[in-house]
Motif scaffolding. Structure first.
Motif, PDB file in Angstrom:
ATOM      1  N   THR A  26       0.972  -1.244  -0.167  1.00 52.60           N
ATOM      2  CA  THR A  26      -0.023   0.048   0.033  1.00 52.60           C
ATOM      3  C   THR A  26       0.727   1.137  -0.092  1.00 52.60           C
ATOM      4  OG1 THR A  26      -1.653  -1.242   1.144  1.00 52.60           O
ATOM      5  CG2 THR A  26      -1.759   1.347   1.216  1.00 52.60           C
ATOM      6  N   ALA A  27       1.771   1.218   0.919  1.00 48.71           N
ATOM      7  CA  ALA A  27       2.682   2.315   1.021  1.00 48.71           C
ATOM      8  C   ALA A  27       3.655   2.705  -0.616  1.00 48.71           C
ATOM      9  CB  ALA A  27       3.817   2.290   1.894  1.00 48.71           C
ATOM     10  N   SER A  28       4.034   1.651  -1.075  1.00 42.21           N
ATOM     11  CA  SER A  28       4.695   1.799  -2.242  1.00 42.21           C
ATOM     12  C   SER A  28       3.703   2.335  -3.410  1.00 42.21           C
ATOM     13  CB  SER A  28       5.252   0.282  -2.665  1.00 42.21           C
ATOM     14  OG  SER A  28       5.944   0.686  -3.697  1.00 42.21           O
ATOM     15  N   PHE A  29       2.645   1.694  -3.322  1.00 44.18           N
ATOM     16  CA  PHE A  29       1.565   2.025  -4.382  1.00 44.18           C
ATOM     17  C   PHE A  29       1.271   3.472  -4.380  1.00 44.18           C
ATOM     18  CE2 PHE A  29      -2.804   2.766  -5.684  1.00 44.18           C
ATOM     19  CZ  PHE A  29      -2.902   2.237  -6.933  1.00 44.18           C
ATOM     20  N   PHE A  36       4.625   9.964  -9.842  1.00 38.60           N
ATOM     21  CA  PHE A  36       4.174  10.031 -11.306  1.00 38.60           C
ATOM     22  C   PHE A  36       3.507  10.926 -11.646  1.00 38.60           C
ATOM     23  CE2 PHE A  36       7.184   6.031 -11.515  1.00 38.60           C
ATOM     24  CZ  PHE A  36       7.791   6.460 -12.575  1.00 38.60           C
ATOM     25  N   VAL A  37       2.311  10.873 -10.724  1.00 42.46           N
ATOM     26  CA  VAL A  37       1.312  11.996 -11.184  1.00 42.46           C
ATOM     27  C   VAL A  37       1.762  13.519 -10.936  1.00 42.46           C
ATOM     28  CG1 VAL A  37      -0.814  13.222 -10.175  1.00 42.46           C
ATOM     29  CG2 VAL A  37      -0.714  10.679 -10.211  1.00 42.46           C
ATOM     30  N   SER A  38       2.691  13.669  -9.911  1.00 39.55           N
ATOM     31  CA  SER A  38       3.295  14.979  -9.798  1.00 39.55           C
ATOM     32  C   SER A  38       4.343  15.287 -11.094  1.00 39.55           C
ATOM     33  CB  SER A  38       4.159  15.142  -8.566  1.00 39.55           C
ATOM     34  OG  SER A  38       3.246  14.762  -7.561  1.00 39.55           O
ATOM     35  N   TYR A  39       5.156  14.261 -11.206  1.00 45.59           N
ATOM     36  CA  TYR A  39       5.930  14.484 -12.252  1.00 45.59           C
ATOM     37  C   TYR A  39       5.353  14.703 -13.845  1.00 45.59           C
ATOM     38  CZ  TYR A  39       9.578  12.863 -16.007  1.00 45.59           C
ATOM     39  OH  TYR A  39      10.523  12.798 -16.966  1.00 45.59           O
ATOM     40  N   ASN A  40       4.535  13.780 -14.000  1.00 44.69           N
ATOM     41  CA  ASN A  40       3.508  14.162 -15.603  1.00 44.69           C
ATOM     42  C   ASN A  40       2.949  15.536 -15.496  1.00 44.69           C
ATOM     43  OD1 ASN A  40       3.688  11.703 -17.469  1.00 44.69           O
ATOM     44  ND2 ASN A  40       3.758  10.680 -15.444  1.00 44.69           N
ATOM     45  N   LEU A  41       2.439  15.815 -14.504  1.00 42.76           N
ATOM     46  CA  LEU A  41       1.885  17.125 -14.304  1.00 42.76           C
ATOM     47  C   LEU A  41       2.714  18.189 -14.326  1.00 42.76           C
ATOM     48  CD1 LEU A  41      -0.586  18.943 -13.731  1.00 42.76           C
ATOM     49  CD2 LEU A  41      -0.222  18.780 -11.310  1.00 42.76           C
ATOM     50  N   TRP A  42       4.096  18.058 -13.930  1.00 38.80           N
ATOM     51  CA  TRP A  42       4.980  18.958 -14.057  1.00 38.80           C
ATOM     52  C   TRP A  42       5.526  19.007 -15.442  1.00 38.80           C
ATOM     53  CZ3 TRP A  42      10.534  18.230 -15.092  1.00 38.80           C
ATOM     54  CH2 TRP A  42      11.391  19.418 -15.027  1.00 38.80           C
ATOM     55  N   VAL A  43       5.812  17.987 -16.213  1.00 36.88           N
ATOM     56  CA  VAL A  43       6.151  17.916 -17.475  1.00 36.88           C
ATOM     57  C   VAL A  43       4.993  18.367 -18.472  1.00 36.88           C
ATOM     58  CG1 VAL A  43       6.666  16.210 -19.449  1.00 36.88           C
ATOM     59  CG2 VAL A  43       7.464  15.866 -17.087  1.00 36.88           C
ATOM     60  N   SER A 137       2.557  -1.352  -9.985  1.00 32.31           N
ATOM     61  CA  SER A 137       1.228  -0.999  -9.673  1.00 32.31           C
ATOM     62  C   SER A 137       0.740   0.655  -9.657  1.00 32.31           C
ATOM     63  CB  SER A 137       0.391  -1.564  -8.638  1.00 32.31           C
ATOM     64  OG  SER A 137       0.597  -3.005  -8.646  1.00 32.31           O
ATOM     65  N   GLY A 138       1.608   1.262  -8.870  1.00 34.25           N
ATOM     66  CA  GLY A 138       1.295   2.826  -9.021  1.00 34.25           C
ATOM     67  C   GLY A 138       1.684   3.444 -10.211  1.00 34.25           C
ATOM     68  N   ASP A 142      -1.100   5.350 -12.789  1.00 32.24           N
ATOM     69  CA  ASP A 142      -0.803   6.570 -13.250  1.00 32.24           C
ATOM     70  C   ASP A 142      -1.185   6.686 -14.628  1.00 32.24           C
ATOM     71  OD1 ASP A 142      -0.282   9.707 -12.812  1.00 32.24           O
ATOM     72  OD2 ASP A 142       1.552   8.988 -14.024  1.00 32.24           O
ATOM     73  N   MET A 143      -0.775   5.699 -15.423  1.00 33.12           N
ATOM     74  CA  MET A 143      -1.069   5.584 -16.946  1.00 33.12           C
ATOM     75  C   MET A 143      -2.737   5.556 -17.027  1.00 33.12           C
ATOM     76  SD  MET A 143       1.703   2.827 -17.983  1.00 33.12           S
ATOM     77  CE  MET A 143       1.170   2.767 -19.611  1.00 33.12           C
ATOM     78  N   GLY A 144      -3.300   4.707 -16.394  1.00 31.54           N
ATOM     79  CA  GLY A 144      -4.763   4.836 -16.563  1.00 31.54           C
ATOM     80  C   GLY A 144      -5.362   6.064 -16.228  1.00 31.54           C
ATOM     81  N   LEU A 145      -5.005   6.759 -14.975  1.00 28.18           N
ATOM     82  CA  LEU A 145      -5.542   7.801 -14.721  1.00 28.18           C
ATOM     83  C   LEU A 145      -5.463   8.996 -15.620  1.00 28.18           C
ATOM     84  CD1 LEU A 145      -6.704   9.243 -12.235  1.00 28.18           C
ATOM     85  CD2 LEU A 145      -4.448   9.902 -11.434  1.00 28.18           C
ATOM     86  N   ILE A 146      -4.199   8.962 -16.418  1.00 20.02           N
ATOM     87  CA  ILE A 146      -3.897  10.001 -17.161  1.00 20.02           C
ATOM     88  C   ILE A 146      -4.858   9.601 -18.648  1.00 20.02           C
ATOM     89  CG2 ILE A 146      -2.038  10.708 -19.129  1.00 20.02           C
ATOM     90  CD1 ILE A 146      -0.223  10.531 -17.047  1.00 20.02           C
ATOM     91  N   SER A 147      -5.029   8.306 -18.871  1.00 22.84           N
ATOM     92  CA  SER A 147      -5.844   8.067 -20.180  1.00 22.84           C
ATOM     93  C   SER A 147      -7.433   8.321 -19.606  1.00 22.84           C
ATOM     94  CB  SER A 147      -5.902   6.631 -20.200  1.00 22.84           C
ATOM     95  OG  SER A 147      -4.580   6.133 -20.592  1.00 22.84           O
TER      96      SER A 147
END
Length: 674
Positions: A26-29, A36-43, A137-138, A142-147
Motif C-alpha cells: 500500500t505504501a509503495s503503491f 508519477f502524477v506529480s512528475y507528469n503534471l510538471w512535464v 502497480s502505482g 498513473d497511466m490509467g489515470l492519465i488515459s
C-alpha cells in the motif's frame, strides 16, 4: 541464529507476515502513484508553457514552474509521514505478539541493537517484493489515470492531450521513499521493544492498567455499570488512542468543511456568473489585435451586416453584438452628484478616498457597440435611436446599505447635462466633448462587469471613429457576443443539455468564419459551466483523498490498538469475568468503547462544522436558507457512517477474539498468549 529465528517466525506466523506485506504494498503503491502524477503534471505544464512561449516571456512564470517540484516533494513527504503512522500499527501488532519471546532472548544476552536488527531485517524481507509490486502497480495506475483524464476532458477547449512519461529517476526516488517509509515504520516499535528490560518483556509489564480516576456520568447514565467500566478503560488507553482520535476528528472535520466550502463556492459562482449571465450570452468570441471598425467592415466574416439569418446554422435563431472597450476619464463637480449620492456622504464615503473639495476625477469606461447593436440598445432603453451621442449608465453601488452579493444602486449624477467632456486616460490634456442622448439604469446585454464606482458610457462605433484619434485608450481586442434564441418564442426555454450540440455547432461556425483572417478565442457558456463543475469535482477529489487518508490513519490505528493489544486486555477481561461479568456484558463493553471512539469526533465535529458553515455563509453574504437547501448532508453522513462502520468492525473482531480465548487460563497465569 538471528536468520534462523526470523525464518522460523515468518514461516509459522503467515497472517502477521501478510499484514506487513499488505502495508508495504500500500505504501509503495500510493507513493509511486503520487510521484508519477506529480512528475507528469510538471512535464505537462512545462511543455504547455513552452509551446505557448510564455515560459520564455516572464521570469515569474518560470519561477512558478521551478517551484512545482518543491511543492510536490513537500506533499510527498507529508504523504510518507501519514503512511508511516498507518503502517506502524502493522509492525507493532506483529512485534507485540511475540514480546514474551523477545524478553527471553534479552534475558540470555541479546542486546537492544541485535533485537532491532532482527526485527528490521524481517521487515525488509517481508516488504521487498510487495514494494516492487506496489511500485509497478502505482506506475500503471498513473497511466490509467492519465488515459481516464484525457477521455473525461476530451471536449475541453484549448487543452492538450496528456501523455504518460516514465522516468527511471522518479521511480527510483519513489522506491527509495517507500523503503524508508517501511523501515521507519518498523523501526519505531522495534526501538520501543528493544529498550524494555528482560523482566518487563517477559511479564509484558507494559500492560495498560485500569484505574478509576473519574466518574463517567454520561456513560453511566446511558449504559449503567458497563458504561462506568468502559469509561475507566477508555481513560487508561487514552494516550495509546491519541493518533486515532486526532486523525478521525481531523478527517471528518476537514471532509465536512471541504464539502461545505465547495458547495458554497458552487452556489456563489452560479449566482454571480452563470445565472447572472444566463440570458446575456451563449458564445463569446475574442478577436485578437483587431478593432471594432475593422471587424464590422469585414463583410466576409458574416457579422458585419447580418444578424441571426442563418450564418451560424439554421437550428436556432441568434442575436449578435460586436463591441470593444476603451478607457477615459471625466471630471464631476460636487454639485452635479445626485441627491441620493450626496445623502450617503458623497463619492468619498463610498470609495473611501478623501474628497478634495474640487471636481472629482472618475473613471468613465467606454463600451463601443457596432452601430446596429447600439440602435438596438436604444430601443431596449426607450431612447430615440441616434448614432451621434452616448448613453450614460447612471448608477453607483450603494456599498453602505448593501453588500456585494445583493447590490443596491443609486443614481450617480443629476441628469440635466446633455453633453459630457471625456478626458483621455493615456494622453494627458486630450479631450473630446460628445452629446448625451439619455441616462439609463439598464446595461447593454453583454457579458461585462463594470467598476462599482465608475460612470459607464455606451457609444456607437461611428461616434468612436470620430473621437478615437483624440482619446485613444482602446483595448486591442474586440468581442462578439452571440445569444441564441428560439425562432418562435424568443429566448429559448429548454434545458442546457438540449441545446449543447447546437451551441457547439454555432461556435464552430463562428470560429471558422473568423479564423481565416483573425486570431480568435471562443467560449461557450454551457461548456464553461461544465468545465467549472469538473474543476470543482477535481478539487473535491483531490482534497477529499487527503481527508480519506487522515481517516485511514485513524481507522488503521484503531485496528492496531484493538487487535495489537489483545494480550494486555485478556487479563483485563478475565478480571471482569472473575467478578461475575457475563459474555453479553463484555460484548456491551466493546460496544460502548466503539461508540465512544466513533462518536467523539462526530459529536465534536458536526456542531463545529455547522457553525463554520454558518459563518462562511454570512461572510459571503449569501442567504443561509439557500446554502442549507443544498448543503452536502448526504456525503457527510456517508463519510460518518464509514467511520462508524470500520471502528465497529475493529472492535467486533477484537471482541470475538477475546471471547474465544480461555480467559480462565489468562487469570491463572500472568503469561498469556493469543
Amino acid at each position: 541464529m538471528w536468520k534462523d529465528y526470523s525464518k522460523s517466525y515468518i514461516r509459522y506466523n503467515r497472517a502477521s507476515g501478510l499484514q506487513i506485506c499488505a502495508a508495504a504494498l500500500t505504501a509503495s503503491f500510493f507513493l509511486t502513484l503520487f510521484a508519477f502524477v506529480s512528475y507528469n503534471l510538471w512535464v505537462y505544464e512545462m511543455e504547455t508553457r513552452l509551446l505557448e512561449g510564455s515560459a520564455m516571456q516572464t521570469g515569474k512564470e518560470a519561477d512558478s514552474i521551478a517551484l512545482l517540484p518543491i511543492l510536490f516533494a513537500g506533499i510527498m513527504l507529508l504523504t510518507a509521514i501519514s503512511l508511516i503512522l498507518i503502517i506502524r500499527g502493522s509492525f507493532e501488532v506483529s512485534m507485540q505478539a511475540r514480546i514474551h519471546q523477545l524478553g527471553i532472548l534479552i534475558s540470555i544476552g541479546a542486546t537492544p541493537a541485535q533485537i532491532r536488527v532482527c526485527l528490521l531485517q524481517e521487515a525488509a524481507v517481508l516488504s521487498l517484493l510487495p514494494m516492487f509490486v506496489g511500485g509497478v502497480s502505482g506506475t500503471l495506475a498513473d497511466m490509467g489515470l492519465i488515459s481516464l483524464t484525457n477521455v473525461m476532458m476530451a471536449d475541453v477547449s484549448a487543452r492538450r492531450t496528456a501523455v504518460f512519461r516514465f522516468s527511471p529517476a522518479v521511480y527510483a526516488a519513489a522506491f527509495l521513499t517507500s523503503a524508508l517509509t517501511v523501515l521507519i515504520s518498523a523501526w519505531m516499535p522495534a526501538r520501543k521493544i528493544s529498550r524494555m528490560t528482560p523482566l518487563q518483556a517477559i511479564r509484558n509489564a507494559d500492560m495498560l492498567q485500569i484505574k478509576r480516576r473519574k466518574h463517567s456520568r454520561l456513560l453511566s447514565m446511558l449504559f449503567g455499570v458497563e458504561g462506568e467500566v468502559a469509561g475507566n478503560a477508555w481513560r487508561a488507553r487514552k494516550k495509546a488512542m491519541r493518533i486515532s482520535n486526532a486523525s478521525l476528528l481531523l478527517s471528518f472535520l476537514s471532509f465536512s468543511l471541504m464539502l461545505g466550502f465547495t458547495t458554497l463556492s458552487q452556489i456563489s459562482t452560479r449566482f454571480t456568473y452563470f445565472e447572472r449571465y444566463q440570458d446575456v450570452w451563449d458564445i463569446m468570441v475574442t478577436v485578437k489585435h483587431t478593432d471594432i471598425e475593422e471587424l464590422a467592415a469585414d463583410s466576409h466574416n458574416g457579422f458585419g451586416s447580418r444578424r441571426g439569418t442563418g450564418q451560424l446554422g439554421d437550428e436556432m435563431a441568434y442575436n449578435v453584438a460586436l463591441y470593444q472597450k476603451a478607457e477615459s476619464l471625466i471630471h464631476i463637480p460636487p454639485d452635479r452628484f445626485s441627491d441620493e449620492l450626496t445623502a450617503l456622504g458623497g463619492l468619498s464615503a463610498l470609495t473611501g478616498n478623501p474628497a478634495d473639495g474640487g471636481k472629482a476625477q472618475v473613471d468613465a469606461p467606454l463600451v463601443i457597440l457596432d452601430d446596429d447593436s447600439f440602435l438596438e440598445y436604444c430601443g431596449q432603453t426607450g431612447i430615440s435611436p441616434r448614432l451621434d451621442g452616448a448613453i450614460v449608465i447612471n448608477q453607483i453601488w450603494d456599498s453602505i446599505n448593501s453588500n456585494f452579493r445583493y447590490k443596491k444602486y443609486v443614481p450617480f449624477v443629476e441628469e440635466e447635462e446633455r453633453s459630457v467632456t471625456l478626458y483621455s486616460a493615456v494622453s494627458e490634456g486630450n479631450t473630446a466633448e460628445i452629446p448625451v442622448l439619455d441616462y439609463t439604469y439598464k446595461e447593454p446585454v453583454l457579458r461585462e462587469e463594470y467598476d462599482d464606482y465608475a460612470l459607464v458610457h455606451v457609444i456607437p462605433m461611428s461616434l468612436w471613429k470620430r473621437i478615437s484619434p483624440r482619446l485613444g485608450g482602446e483595448e486591442e481586442d474586440s468581442y462578439i457576443r452571440i445569444l441564441a434564441e428560439d425562432r418562435a418564442e424568443g429566448r429559448f426555454a429548454v434545458e442546457d443539455s438540449e441545446i449543447e450540440e447546437t451551441l457547439d455547432a454555432m461556435e464552430n461556425a463562428a470560429v471558422r468564419m473568423l479564423e481565416v483572417n483573425y486570431e480568435v478565442e471562443s467560449e461557450n457558456r454551457i461548456r464553461e459551466k461544465r468545465d467549472n463543475d469538473r474543476m470543482i469535482m477535481g478539487l473535491m477529489v483531490f482534497f477529499g483523498s487527503f481527508c480519506v487518508l487522515l481517516g485511514v490513519i485513524g481507522i488503521a490505528d484503531v485496528f492496531s490498538s484493538t487487535l495489537g493489544f489483545l494480550n494486555q486486555r485478556k487479563k483485563e477481561f478475565a478480571q471482569y469475568m472473575s467478578v461475575g461479568m457475563t459474555p453479553a456484558q463484555m460484548k456491551k463493553l466493546f460496544f460502548i468503547e466503539a461508540s465512544v471512539m466513533a462518536g467523539r469526533p462526530l459529536a465534536l465535529t458536526i456542531p463545529l462544522t455547522a457553525i463554520m458553515m454558518q459563518l462562511m455563509t454570512k461572510a459571503s453574504f449569501l442567504e443561509p436558507k439557500i446554502f442549507w437547501r443544498e448543503a452536502p448532508v448526504m456525503p457527510i453522513c456517508l463519510f460518518a457512517a464509514a467511520i462508524v462502520l470500520f471502528v465497529a468492525l475493529a472492535y467486533y473482531l477484537g471482541a470475538r477474539r477475546i471471547l474465544r480465548c480461555d480467559l480462565n487460563a489468562a487469570l491463572r497465569d500472568d503469561l498469556f498468549w493469543l
